[in-house]
Structure formats: C-alpha cells, structure tokens
Write a protein that holds these residues in place. Structure first.
Motif, PDB file in Angstrom:
ATOM      1  N   MET A 111       0.808  -1.222   0.001  1.00  0.00           N
ATOM      2  CA  MET A 111      -0.025  -0.028   0.023  1.00  0.00           C
ATOM      3  C   MET A 111       0.733   1.202  -0.081  1.00  0.00           C
ATOM      4  SD  MET A 111      -2.909  -1.479   2.597  1.00  0.00           S
ATOM      5  CE  MET A 111      -4.171  -0.278   2.417  1.00  0.00           C
ATOM      6  N   GLY A 112       0.412   2.353  -0.604  1.00  0.00           N
ATOM      7  CA  GLY A 112       1.214   3.381  -0.546  1.00  0.00           C
ATOM      8  C   GLY A 112       0.632   4.699  -1.109  1.00  0.00           C
ATOM      9  N   GLY A 113       1.231   5.576  -1.724  1.00  0.00           N
ATOM     10  CA  GLY A 113       0.893   6.724  -2.124  1.00  0.00           C
ATOM     11  C   GLY A 113       1.735   7.811  -3.046  1.00  0.00           C
ATOM     12  N   TYR A 114       1.393   8.967  -3.166  1.00  0.00           N
ATOM     13  CA  TYR A 114       2.150   9.812  -4.272  1.00  0.00           C
ATOM     14  C   TYR A 114       2.818  10.844  -3.448  1.00  0.00           C
ATOM     15  CZ  TYR A 114       3.121  12.853  -7.894  1.00  0.00           C
ATOM     16  OH  TYR A 114       3.775  14.005  -8.652  1.00  0.00           O
ATOM     17  N   SER A 115       4.060  10.907  -3.250  1.00  0.00           N
ATOM     18  CA  SER A 115       4.793  12.091  -3.010  1.00  0.00           C
ATOM     19  C   SER A 115       4.359  12.593  -1.532  1.00  0.00           C
ATOM     20  CB  SER A 115       4.776  13.176  -4.177  1.00  0.00           C
ATOM     21  OG  SER A 115       5.801  14.110  -3.549  1.00  0.00           O
ATOM     22  N   THR A 116       3.876  13.861  -1.627  1.00  0.00           N
ATOM     23  CA  THR A 116       3.606  14.477  -0.347  1.00  0.00           C
ATOM     24  C   THR A 116       2.157  14.332  -0.188  1.00  0.00           C
ATOM     25  OG1 THR A 116       3.278  16.737  -1.305  1.00  0.00           O
ATOM     26  CG2 THR A 116       5.499  16.038  -0.164  1.00  0.00           C
ATOM     27  N   ASP A 117       1.050  13.909  -0.893  1.00  0.00           N
ATOM     28  CA  ASP A 117      -0.173  13.630  -0.771  1.00  0.00           C
ATOM     29  C   ASP A 117      -0.413  12.850   0.209  1.00  0.00           C
ATOM     30  OD1 ASP A 117      -0.317  15.261  -3.245  1.00  0.00           O
ATOM     31  OD2 ASP A 117      -1.286  13.611  -4.425  1.00  0.00           O
ATOM     32  N   GLU A 118      -1.733  13.479   0.854  1.00  0.00           N
ATOM     33  CA  GLU A 118      -2.218  12.577   1.941  1.00  0.00           C
ATOM     34  C   GLU A 118      -3.388  11.543   1.684  1.00  0.00           C
ATOM     35  OE1 GLU A 118      -0.637  12.587   5.060  1.00  0.00           O
ATOM     36  OE2 GLU A 118       0.774  13.801   4.595  1.00  0.00           O
ATOM     37  N   ASP A 119      -3.355  11.292   0.451  1.00  0.00           N
ATOM     38  CA  ASP A 119      -4.552  10.471   0.432  1.00  0.00           C
ATOM     39  C   ASP A 119      -4.191   9.046   1.014  1.00  0.00           C
ATOM     40  OD1 ASP A 119      -5.728  12.369  -1.385  1.00  0.00           O
ATOM     41  OD2 ASP A 119      -4.836  11.577  -3.408  1.00  0.00           O
ATOM     42  N   SER A 120      -5.029   8.327   1.363  1.00  0.00           N
ATOM     43  CA  SER A 120      -4.571   6.983   1.910  1.00  0.00           C
ATOM     44  C   SER A 120      -5.556   5.833   1.769  1.00  0.00           C
ATOM     45  CB  SER A 120      -4.535   7.238   3.314  1.00  0.00           C
ATOM     46  OG  SER A 120      -6.113   7.626   3.767  1.00  0.00           O
TER      47      SER A 120
END
Length: 117
Positions: free
Chosen positions: A1-10
C-alpha cells in the motif's frame, strides 16, 4: 500500500469477521503509510497483519477504502492484496503419548527414590 509524493490520500483495508447471523465477531485493519512515513516517496510499501480468526466465523468481508485528501486525483495505492488463512495443526496423538510417558517415567523415578532412601 502506498501513495504519491507528499499527498495525504490514503488506503485502508478493513476485514470484518461475521457469525451465522451476520453479527460482527471482530475487525482487523491495515492502513497505507502516510506521506511522512513514506518520507514523501512515491511508491508501494509492504503492509501486513497477523492474527486469529475468531471462533464462530462463517463469513469474512474484505473492503478496501481509498480516501481522497486533496489534489486532482485520489493517489491512494494498493496492489497485490491477499487474505491468507492457514489451518493450525491439531495436536497429534504421538505428542500426547510422549507427554504421558514422560510423566509416568518421572513419577516412577520419584517413587523409586523415595523407596530407596
């Protein structure tokens, strides 16, 4: 699981254990790492959890939520998700026999020592 750069989407993976009457017996959750936990790196990171299936479980519901925080698109990542259930082996009769023989031997040795003294 993860995300993009500084985005706080979770992302959050929620597992609910249900009995015959569809009543919850327990819940387990796994969440994606935050941007800070990822050091603001874009990518997927291994997340896992171990536990026991509650007694009486007849159904397991698995739900993945992707939570949007800001930006143009939802950048919550999840890939290669799996729920693995492993049967716990039952104790074998040979194990019980070994325990029984050990106990009998210890009892006889103790009795022999008491008689010898």
């Amino acid at each position: 699981m993860g995300g993009y750069s500084t985005d706080e989407d979770s992302a959050a993976l929620n597992i609910t254990f249900l009995d015959r009457a569809n009543q919850s017996l327990g819940i387990a959750s796994i969440t994606s790492p935050t941007a800070a936990q990822r050091n603001n790196i874009t990518g997927l990171f291994l997340q896992s959890a171990d536990g026991s299936v509650p007694v009486g479980t007849r159904q397991i519901n698995v739900l993945l939520n992707a939570n949007y925080a800001r930006g143009r698109v939802n950048d919550a990542y999840a890939d290669n998700l799996s729920l693995v259930i492993t049967k716990v082996p039952e104790p074998s009769i040979s194990g019980f026999l070994l325990i029984g023989l050990s106990s009998l031997t210890a009892w006889k040795l103790r009795r022999y020592r008491q008689v010898s003294q």
